[in-house]
Design a protein around this motif. Structure first.
Motif, PDB file in Angstrom:
ATOM      1  N   CYS A   4       0.853  -1.190   0.000  1.00  0.00           N
ATOM      2  CA  CYS A   4       0.000   0.000   0.000  1.00  0.00           C
ATOM      3  C   CYS A   4       0.886   1.237   0.000  1.00  0.00           C
ATOM      4  O   CYS A   4       1.859   1.299   0.752  1.00  0.00           O
ATOM      5  N   ASN A  27       0.246   2.841   3.843  1.00  0.00           N
ATOM      6  CA  ASN A  27       0.829   1.893   4.817  1.00  0.00           C
ATOM      7  C   ASN A  27       1.128   2.500   6.182  1.00  0.00           C
ATOM      8  O   ASN A  27       2.062   2.074   6.850  1.00  0.00           O
ATOM      9  N   CYS A  65      -1.635   3.381   8.456  1.00  0.00           N
ATOM     10  CA  CYS A  65      -2.808   3.321   9.343  1.00  0.00           C
ATOM     11  C   CYS A  65      -2.543   2.385  10.520  1.00  0.00           C
ATOM     12  O   CYS A  65      -2.154   1.229  10.322  1.00  0.00           O
ATOM     13  N   CYS A 123      -4.106  -1.211  10.635  1.00  0.00           N
ATOM     14  CA  CYS A 123      -4.053  -2.063   9.438  1.00  0.00           C
ATOM     15  C   CYS A 123      -2.781  -2.905   9.419  1.00  0.00           C
ATOM     16  O   CYS A 123      -1.677  -2.374   9.415  1.00  0.00           O
TER      17      CYS A 123
HETATM   18  S1  SF4 Z   1      -6.039   0.845   5.740  1.00  0.00           S
HETATM   19 FE1  SF4 Z   1      -4.352   2.322   5.413  1.00  0.00          FE
HETATM   20  S2  SF4 Z   1      -2.474   1.091   5.405  1.00  0.00           S
HETATM   21 FE2  SF4 Z   1      -4.194  -0.346   5.164  1.00  0.00          FE
HETATM   22  S3  SF4 Z   1      -4.407  -0.591   2.931  1.00  0.00           S
HETATM   23 FE3  SF4 Z   1      -5.802   1.084   3.515  1.00  0.00          FE
HETATM   24  S4  SF4 Z   1      -4.605   2.995   3.278  1.00  0.00           S
HETATM   25 FE4  SF4 Z   1      -3.146   1.249   3.279  1.00  0.00          FE
END
Ligand code: SF4
Length: 295
Positions: free
Chosen positions: A30, A33, A35, A38
């Protein structure tokens, strides 16, 4: 399923509605990347796969599968690819998969905001029919706390851009993301953000704290206080639905992370879904057992 035909790197994630799609990994990881909640792409360093490799995967799939009606581009933010790459991919799909009725992708708010309205319209005309975007929360306090790297206003603007280009817009949010302290703000502002965006589809997940994430570390340090995943989440979902006005939008809260599956078309079925939440709060609904929950 496609491993011998199409090449994949690491774990692959896709929306539940793409269960029968051909999945093509256009990016690795991502581009955001950050968050805190996540864990999907933590082990991957973001990069674009070479365009020739992605095209080659499409040809390999074509040689193997007689019928491919849907194609989904992963990983986390495949829309971030340059527009000229997307044009090449969509041209290839139209030529090689004339039976394909839907091409879709994950899109971050940033990748939608980076493309011009003309670029998005061109991609729609060439076949990119739908984007999946994470709102996560309509509360800027929660978004900042979770390091989403976007404000609610930016996410709403990104959603408007996708819709203005003629794309279907599917948006997800996460129950419990505000924890015990911010649940009401999270519920109300998420409902308002949905109302402002008017997505075609809303998917509501329930927060599962993954140990390897920054949120997992915050939880272990006692810095994040999770909402009760049943009654707390039901109250929050009820408040969110009460603030959501999205006529015609398909609402789904039936992801494996949720204790109580909910689904319907807004606004028509909103009262019935709220009644189901009230019934669950009164102990009148069978909940999904923990061993069946997962992200
Ligand atoms: S939640 Fe955030 S880190 Fe996870 S895929 Fe979505 S944008 Fe990327």
């Amino acid at each position: 399923m496609y491993t011998d035909v199409v090449r994949y790197e690491g774990a692959i994630f896709r929306p539940p509605s793409e269960a029968y799609s051909l999945i093509i990994q256009s990016t690795i990881g991502c581009s955001n990347n950050t968050c805190h909640f996540c864990g999907a792409f933590r082990e991957k360093v973001f990069r674009l796969r070479p365009l020739e490799e992605v095209l080659e995967d499409l040809f390999r799939a074509r040689a193997f599968y007689t019928r491919v009606e849907r194609i989904f581009f992963a990983d986390g933010d495949a829309l971030i690819r340059p527009t000229e790459d997307w044009i090449a991919l969509l041209d290839c799909i139209r030529e090689q998969f004339p039976e394909c009725t839907r091409v879709s992708t994950y899109a971050s708010p940033r990748s939608l905001l980076l493309k011009t309205p003309e670029e998005l319209t061109q991609l729609r005309q060439l076949g990119l029919a739908m984007v999946y975007m994470g709102l996560e929360s309509g509360s800027d306090t929660v978004l900042e706390d979770m390091c989403k790297n976007a404000t609610a206003a930016q996410i709403i603007e990104a959603g408007h851009k996708a819709k203005a280009a003629g794309m279907k817009l599917s948006v997800t949010a996460i129950s419990g993301l505000g924890g015990q302290e911010l649940w009401e703000e999270h519920a109300v502002e998420t409902g308002r953000a949905f109302t402002a965006m008017k997505p075609d589809y809303i998917g509501l997940l329930t927060l599962i704290i993954e140990p390897q994430t920054p949120l997992g570390a915050r939880y272990r340090r006692g810095e994040f206080h999770p909402l009760d995943p049943t009654d707390g989440v039901f109250r929050e979902t009820k408040l969110m639905l009460e603030h959501t006005d999205c006529d015609g939008c398909i609402f789904r809260s039936n992801h494996a992370s949720n204790y109580l599956p909910l689904g319907g078309t807004l606004n028509r079925d909103r009262a019935a879904m709220i009644a189901r939440l009230d019934s669950a709060l009164a102990g009148g609904q069978r909940l999904r057992p923990d061993w069946m929950r997962g992200l």
